[in-house]
Design a protein around this motif. Sequence first.
Motif, PDB file in Angstrom:
ATOM      1  N   SER A 342       0.777  -1.260  -0.046  1.00 48.19           N
ATOM      2  CA  SER A 342      -0.012   0.124   0.020  1.00 48.19           C
ATOM      3  C   SER A 342       0.985   1.159   0.023  1.00 48.19           C
ATOM      4  O   SER A 342       0.538   2.261  -0.714  1.00 48.19           O
ATOM      5  N   GLN A 343       1.893   1.279   0.840  1.00 50.64           N
ATOM      6  CA  GLN A 343       2.766   2.307   0.902  1.00 50.64           C
ATOM      7  C   GLN A 343       3.490   2.585  -0.555  1.00 50.64           C
ATOM      8  O   GLN A 343       3.784   3.906  -0.965  1.00 50.64           O
ATOM      9  N   CYS A 344       3.701   1.706  -1.520  1.00 50.95           N
ATOM     10  CA  CYS A 344       4.289   2.073  -2.510  1.00 50.95           C
ATOM     11  C   CYS A 344       3.388   2.142  -3.673  1.00 50.95           C
ATOM     12  O   CYS A 344       3.937   1.842  -5.124  1.00 50.95           O
ATOM     13  N   SER A 345       2.031   2.195  -3.587  1.00 50.47           N
ATOM     14  CA  SER A 345       1.114   2.202  -4.665  1.00 50.47           C
ATOM     15  C   SER A 345       0.245   3.388  -4.152  1.00 50.47           C
ATOM     16  O   SER A 345       0.357   3.996  -3.419  1.00 50.47           O
ATOM     17  N   ASN A 346      -0.777   3.704  -5.404  1.00 51.93           N
ATOM     18  CA  ASN A 346      -2.044   4.577  -4.694  1.00 51.93           C
ATOM     19  C   ASN A 346      -3.221   3.729  -4.432  1.00 51.93           C
ATOM     20  O   ASN A 346      -4.373   4.284  -4.438  1.00 51.93           O
ATOM     21  N   LYS A 366      -0.744  -1.537 -16.532  1.00 53.54           N
ATOM     22  CA  LYS A 366      -1.409  -1.372 -15.366  1.00 53.54           C
ATOM     23  C   LYS A 366      -0.679  -1.052 -14.214  1.00 53.54           C
ATOM     24  O   LYS A 366      -1.127  -0.587 -13.159  1.00 53.54           O
ATOM     25  N   ALA A 367       0.700  -1.613 -14.214  1.00 53.74           N
ATOM     26  CA  ALA A 367       1.571  -1.248 -12.891  1.00 53.74           C
ATOM     27  C   ALA A 367       1.459   0.445 -12.941  1.00 53.74           C
ATOM     28  O   ALA A 367       1.703   0.940 -11.744  1.00 53.74           O
ATOM     29  N   LEU A 368       1.717   1.041 -14.209  1.00 49.01           N
ATOM     30  CA  LEU A 368       1.756   2.615 -13.906  1.00 49.01           C
ATOM     31  C   LEU A 368       0.587   2.809 -13.464  1.00 49.01           C
ATOM     32  O   LEU A 368       0.543   4.135 -12.657  1.00 49.01           O
ATOM     33  N   GLN A 369      -0.610   2.557 -13.903  1.00 46.76           N
ATOM     34  CA  GLN A 369      -2.039   3.079 -13.407  1.00 46.76           C
ATOM     35  C   GLN A 369      -2.214   2.820 -12.005  1.00 46.76           C
ATOM     36  O   GLN A 369      -2.767   3.621 -11.203  1.00 46.76           O
ATOM     37  N   SER A 370      -1.639   1.703 -11.376  1.00 52.85           N
ATOM     38  CA  SER A 370      -1.846   1.245 -10.068  1.00 52.85           C
ATOM     39  C   SER A 370      -0.856   1.819  -9.039  1.00 52.85           C
ATOM     40  O   SER A 370      -1.106   1.752  -7.930  1.00 52.85           O
ATOM     41  N   GLY A 371       0.216   2.566  -9.564  1.00 57.87           N
ATOM     42  CA  GLY A 371       0.978   3.454  -8.608  1.00 57.87           C
ATOM     43  C   GLY A 371       2.066   2.460  -8.295  1.00 57.87           C
ATOM     44  O   GLY A 371       3.124   2.782  -7.516  1.00 57.87           O
ATOM     45  N   PHE A 372       2.308   1.324  -9.021  1.00 58.60           N
ATOM     46  CA  PHE A 372       3.547   0.406  -8.659  1.00 58.60           C
ATOM     47  C   PHE A 372       4.760   0.776  -9.580  1.00 58.60           C
ATOM     48  O   PHE A 372       5.739   0.148  -9.303  1.00 58.60           O
ATOM     49  N   ALA A 373       4.723   1.584 -10.698  1.00 59.11           N
ATOM     50  CA  ALA A 373       5.736   2.105 -11.220  1.00 59.11           C
ATOM     51  C   ALA A 373       5.603   3.476 -11.916  1.00 59.11           C
ATOM     52  O   ALA A 373       4.323   4.092 -11.896  1.00 59.11           O
TER      53      ALA A 373
END
Length: 377
Positions: A342-346, A366-373
Amino acid sequence: MVACFTPPSGKEIRSPFPAEIFMPERTLFMSGEISDEIAKVAIKSLLRLQKEDPVSPIFLWINSEGGDVEAGSKIKEAIEKLTPTVSTVAIGQASSMAAFLASSCSGPRLASESTTLMFHGARYMEDIRGPIGETLAIGLELSESTKNQLFAPLARRSGQTVEQLTGLFAEKDQYFDASSAVKHNFLDKVVTPAQGTEKHTAGTKASYKITIEGELQKTQINRIITQIIAGLLLKPQKDISLIFNRTWGGELTDGLALFDLIRLVNSLPACGRILTIAKGSSLNGVSVLIFAAGAERKIGSKTKLVTDPIETLIPAYTPGPAYPLLMAEARVQQVTLIQRFSQCSNQSPEALSFLAQRQLRLSAKKALQSGFADQIV
């Protein structure tokens, strides 16, 4: 492994780390299983540091699953006889004998936020080979002398009696996350990334690159930790790039140790950033979490981020006498891992609770959209 961070002769080093957790010429990093060989190296290093400076504190960083009680006791006895205070910084895990070292030292007892402490009880479980080859778990009673040797220093630091501690740990091993360990007075403070700190803009080129390929092993993660610390001491204003190329596997506690270090470094204003790059067809397991901790996260256009359900990342323990103890640790790790994702994403922890039972599989988009990249390359 015992690593020493001694600056090259004649070179003055200014540490980017807070003085409460690190001094370049006064810090040891002890990782892996505690053995007679590890004890000899650790004690020799501690005595050398005392001889060089009998006043300044010594810092002992620990990421260890424990090991031989006699070997660990020798380290503990050496620490008790030193004139400098010894502060401990647990990162990842401090289990069994390592937990007693981390919580019984003479100086401040610190831990990174994802650290787990595990204390063996007055009775502890040991695996033995049965007559027909099966593995059996049996309870062994610690001798009175061993109990006093282990629990007396912890009793002094925690404000509890030996009887209270042996009662607390009477029948089963006890697992504590860092915050719970502080509440029980087994630690003094949790070291967390500085909030709201504005990072400086580092150079466009990283000072050096660390490539991580294949299966993540305990020794590899501990080596990366030492490389990061050494790199920041030698070139504190330069960035470090971690390049993941088809990386998978890894134990949760070791992955969380590296995760905590990356987030801590990326919150410090006086040093460069740790950047992460994902290449190859996929990034799997704990390496996804480590990648997501980077200050700037680049992912290949065809790279996928894949994590198996958290339940499958935890070893498949066979039901038996030791099963409840092992699953207690698994539950602590499960909650911790969801919080760190959670801390590393949105995404909120509630939105990511499905990770316990279901696979996370993200394309680069999807990684970009989810805040993981942060960027597709």
